[in-house]
Scaffold this motif. Structure first.
Motif, PDB file in Angstrom:
ATOM      1  N   LEU A   1       0.949  -1.088  -0.156  1.00 59.45           N
ATOM      2  CA  LEU A   1      -0.136   0.149  -0.006  1.00 59.45           C
ATOM      3  C   LEU A   1       0.721   1.108  -0.040  1.00 59.45           C
ATOM      4  O   LEU A   1       0.547   2.168  -0.532  1.00 59.45           O
ATOM      5  N   GLN A   2       1.954   1.126   0.756  1.00 62.76           N
ATOM      6  CA  GLN A   2       3.010   2.310   0.440  1.00 62.76           C
ATOM      7  C   GLN A   2       3.361   2.630  -0.693  1.00 62.76           C
ATOM      8  O   GLN A   2       3.477   3.837  -1.084  1.00 62.76           O
ATOM      9  N   ARG A   3       3.473   1.881  -1.495  1.00 58.41           N
ATOM     10  CA  ARG A   3       4.064   1.791  -3.093  1.00 58.41           C
ATOM     11  C   ARG A   3       2.922   2.624  -3.837  1.00 58.41           C
ATOM     12  O   ARG A   3       3.108   2.975  -5.062  1.00 58.41           O
ATOM     13  N   GLN A   4       1.592   2.579  -3.353  1.00 58.50           N
ATOM     14  CA  GLN A   4       0.451   3.333  -4.042  1.00 58.50           C
ATOM     15  C   GLN A   4       0.203   4.591  -3.753  1.00 58.50           C
ATOM     16  O   GLN A   4      -0.670   5.301  -4.222  1.00 58.50           O
ATOM     17  N   LEU A   5       1.295   5.220  -2.774  1.00 60.14           N
ATOM     18  CA  LEU A   5       0.976   6.535  -2.366  1.00 60.14           C
ATOM     19  C   LEU A   5       2.187   7.335  -2.749  1.00 60.14           C
ATOM     20  O   LEU A   5       3.290   6.903  -2.957  1.00 60.14           O
ATOM     21  N   THR A   6       1.741   8.724  -2.785  1.00 60.81           N
ATOM     22  CA  THR A   6       2.862   9.613  -3.324  1.00 60.81           C
ATOM     23  C   THR A   6       3.194  10.604  -2.106  1.00 60.81           C
ATOM     24  O   THR A   6       2.217  10.971  -1.543  1.00 60.81           O
ATOM     25  N   ARG A   7       4.621  10.864  -1.841  1.00 67.71           N
ATOM     26  CA  ARG A   7       4.623  12.160  -0.660  1.00 67.71           C
ATOM     27  C   ARG A   7       4.464  13.452  -1.415  1.00 67.71           C
ATOM     28  O   ARG A   7       5.043  13.727  -2.488  1.00 67.71           O
ATOM     29  N   LEU A   8       3.688  14.291  -0.502  1.00 72.34           N
ATOM     30  CA  LEU A   8       3.513  15.831  -0.936  1.00 72.34           C
ATOM     31  C   LEU A   8       4.375  16.496  -0.012  1.00 72.34           C
ATOM     32  O   LEU A   8       5.032  16.148   0.917  1.00 72.34           O
ATOM     33  N   ASP A   9       4.339  17.906  -0.202  1.00 74.12           N
ATOM     34  CA  ASP A   9       4.917  18.637   0.666  1.00 74.12           C
ATOM     35  C   ASP A   9       4.172  18.622   1.982  1.00 74.12           C
ATOM     36  O   ASP A   9       3.052  18.601   2.182  1.00 74.12           O
ATOM     37  N   SER A  10       4.968  19.121   2.921  1.00 72.44           N
ATOM     38  CA  SER A  10       4.516  19.228   4.374  1.00 72.44           C
ATOM     39  C   SER A  10       3.647  20.708   4.425  1.00 72.44           C
ATOM     40  O   SER A  10       3.955  21.465   3.454  1.00 72.44           O
ATOM     41  N   ILE A  11       2.762  20.736   5.030  1.00 74.69           N
ATOM     42  CA  ILE A  11       1.902  21.762   5.112  1.00 74.69           C
ATOM     43  C   ILE A  11       1.826  22.236   6.795  1.00 74.69           C
ATOM     44  O   ILE A  11       1.938  21.373   7.678  1.00 74.69           O
ATOM     45  N   GLU A  12       1.193  23.505   6.926  1.00 76.32           N
ATOM     46  CA  GLU A  12       0.911  24.098   8.091  1.00 76.32           C
ATOM     47  C   GLU A  12      -0.478  24.101   8.498  1.00 76.32           C
ATOM     48  O   GLU A  12      -1.409  24.319   7.361  1.00 76.32           O
ATOM     49  N   VAL A  13      -0.911  23.610   9.476  1.00 75.18           N
ATOM     50  CA  VAL A  13      -2.388  23.802   9.874  1.00 75.18           C
ATOM     51  C   VAL A  13      -2.569  24.648  11.029  1.00 75.18           C
ATOM     52  O   VAL A  13      -1.822  24.652  11.815  1.00 75.18           O
ATOM     53  N   LYS A  14      -3.945  25.080  11.136  1.00 70.66           N
ATOM     54  CA  LYS A  14      -4.150  25.770  12.260  1.00 70.66           C
ATOM     55  C   LYS A  14      -4.125  25.076  13.618  1.00 70.66           C
ATOM     56  O   LYS A  14      -4.767  23.856  13.493  1.00 70.66           O
ATOM     57  N   GLY A  15      -3.636  25.573  14.536  1.00 69.40           N
ATOM     58  CA  GLY A  15      -3.604  25.246  15.956  1.00 69.40           C
ATOM     59  C   GLY A  15      -2.556  24.232  16.130  1.00 69.40           C
ATOM     60  O   GLY A  15      -2.336  23.656  17.310  1.00 69.40           O
TER      61      GLY A  15
END
Length: 440
Positions: free
Chosen positions: A401-415
């Motif tokens: 399942l990991q192979r079916q995923l793509t890593r994206l940029d990190s984001i900031e979230v509120k809180g």
């Protein structure tokens, strides 16, 4: 044929006919309804008195007694034709077995012949009763007797109509010529039969009511929680710390569409869509925590242990997207705008259990993992990808399942002070970029 066997009734015959008829009518009011393999069976603990008439009374007098019993029982039937049919069948189901027993054994049945005569009379009477019900079904229903017979547990009906009376009347065998002892013995046996049927009916009714309650309860709380609450007799506030995978889902564009649409149509469309999305979650054994207006919250690994909880949540993503596409295809035929969803998934520790008051509880999960999943779902709007999951979920997945995923940029979230590393299904990411190229 009955008249050929007729003779002047003796006083004992008349006493037996009157006594058995009166008791049969008295016990007829103790009717019980059973649901056996989906078939409805209505029975009364009075069959022993019918069999007693078959064995101990002249056939013509037995037929008259059967007609009187049937007439007394038929007064509750709704139509005149039904009452006539009931009286006719009640008469024949006594007269024919009585004639058969007299033909086979003569006027005096004694000794070892009693049991055989009882078996013959009760089996023939029960078979004729079942046949009469099948004929009535054939006349009243388009599906007819064949459909009824397919769903009728004949063995159970024969046991109720034959087995219990056989034992009762056989015990009265030595006293067939003396009405009072014979009636007393059969009365005692029928009273025991009535008690057994009452206990059995209570069991059936209790089980049916429990199943109905459980089915209703499961529509409001998770299945396992419903079983635990019914088993323990109550649910109390309290929770436990567990590793959960939490999913938040929101329907995009629903609020703006609802503002310009009739509330009844909004309600129906939302019910249909949430039903489809819920099916997708339940297909991977997820627990529906709550419906959040035009969305839902679900989690895995509670209340039951699910070691592969992260994988189950991720495998739910294509199911959700497929269900939304199917709903949109149906909406397109009616000219409705398509719906889109945003899904956020996070894995980590949370408290899960019964939250609230003794009188009003909710089975739910709270904690930072739940908040993180909600923030990730909200971030799908900014990232432009409908399904996102955090790194904790990614690390909990098997390699395939990991192979079916793509890593994206990190984001900031509120809180939150630290940034969240996000992943998304590769197929979804690719489709987004393909759509962007077509737009450009």
């Amino acid at each position: 044929m009955l008249l050929a066997h007729a003779h002047a009734p003796a006083a004992d015959d008349i006493a037996m006919a009157i006594g058995a008829s009166a008791l049969a009518l008295a016990f007829d009011r103790f009717r019980y309804e059973f649901d056996v393999h989906g078939a409805r069976i209505v029975t009364a603990p009075n069959a022993g008195f019918h069999v007693l008439l078959v064995l101990a009374v002249d056939p013509v007098l037995a037929a008259a007694a059967g007609a009187c019993i049937a007439l007394g029982a038929a007064r509750h039937l709704p139509t005149a034709s039904a009452r006539v049919y009931h009286v006719a069948t009640g008469t024949l189901t006594i007269a024919i077995p009585a004639l058969a027993v007299r033909t086979a054994f003569g006027d005096d049945i004694a000794g070892r012949h009693v049991l055989v005569a009882v078996l013959l009379g009760s089996t023939l009477r029960a078979s004729l009763t079942i046949l009469a019900r099948l004929l009535a079904a054939q006349a009243a229903s388009a599906t007819g007797a064949i459909a009824l017979l397919r769903h009728t547990p004949v063995g159970t009906m024969l046991m109720l109509e034959t087995g219990l009376p056989t034992a009762t009347v056989a015990a009265a065998g030595p006293f067939l010529d003396t009405p009072l002892p014979a009636l007393a013995i059969v009365l005692a046996g029928q009273a025991l039969t009535w008690r057994l049927l009452a206990l059995q009916h209570s069991h059936f009714t209790g089980r049916r009511d429990a199943d109905r309650l459980l089915d209703t309860f499961e529509r409001y709380v998770p299945r396992d929680v419903a079983h635990i609450a019914l088993r323990d007799g109550a649910a109390i506030p309290g929770g436990e710390r567990r590793e959960l995978t939490v999913l938040f889902l929101d329907v995009r564009g629903f609020t703006s569409w609802a503002e310009r649409t009739d509330p009844g149509e909004v309600f129906d469309e939302l019910n249909l869509l949430l039903g489809e999305l819920t099916d997708a979650v339940l297909a991977e054994n997820g627990t529906i925590d709550k419906f959040t207006g035009d969305g839902l919250m679900a989690f895995w690994n509670a209340p039951s242990d699910q070691p592969d909880h992260a994988a189950r949540a991720v495998r739910t993503i294509p199911r959700l997207l497929m269900r939304v596409r199917e709903c949109n295809l149906r909406r397109a035929t009616r000219g409705g705008p398509p719906f889109r969803i945003g899904v956020g998934i996070a894995t980590g520790p949370a408290m899960v259990g019964n939250l609230g008051h003794d009188e009003r509880l909710a089975f739910t999960a709270i904690g930072d993992t739940v908040n993180r999943a909600a923030r990730i779902e909200h971030a799908t709007r900014d990232v432009g990808i409908p399904t996102l999951l955090d790194e904790s979920t990614f690390l909990a997945l098997p390699l395939d399942l990991q192979r079916q995923l793509t890593r994206l940029d990190s984001i900031e979230v509120k809180g939150r002070a630290e940034r969240i590393r996000l992943y998304a299904p590769t197929a979804v990411v690719k489709r987004r970029f393909d759509d962007d190229e077509q737009i450009a």
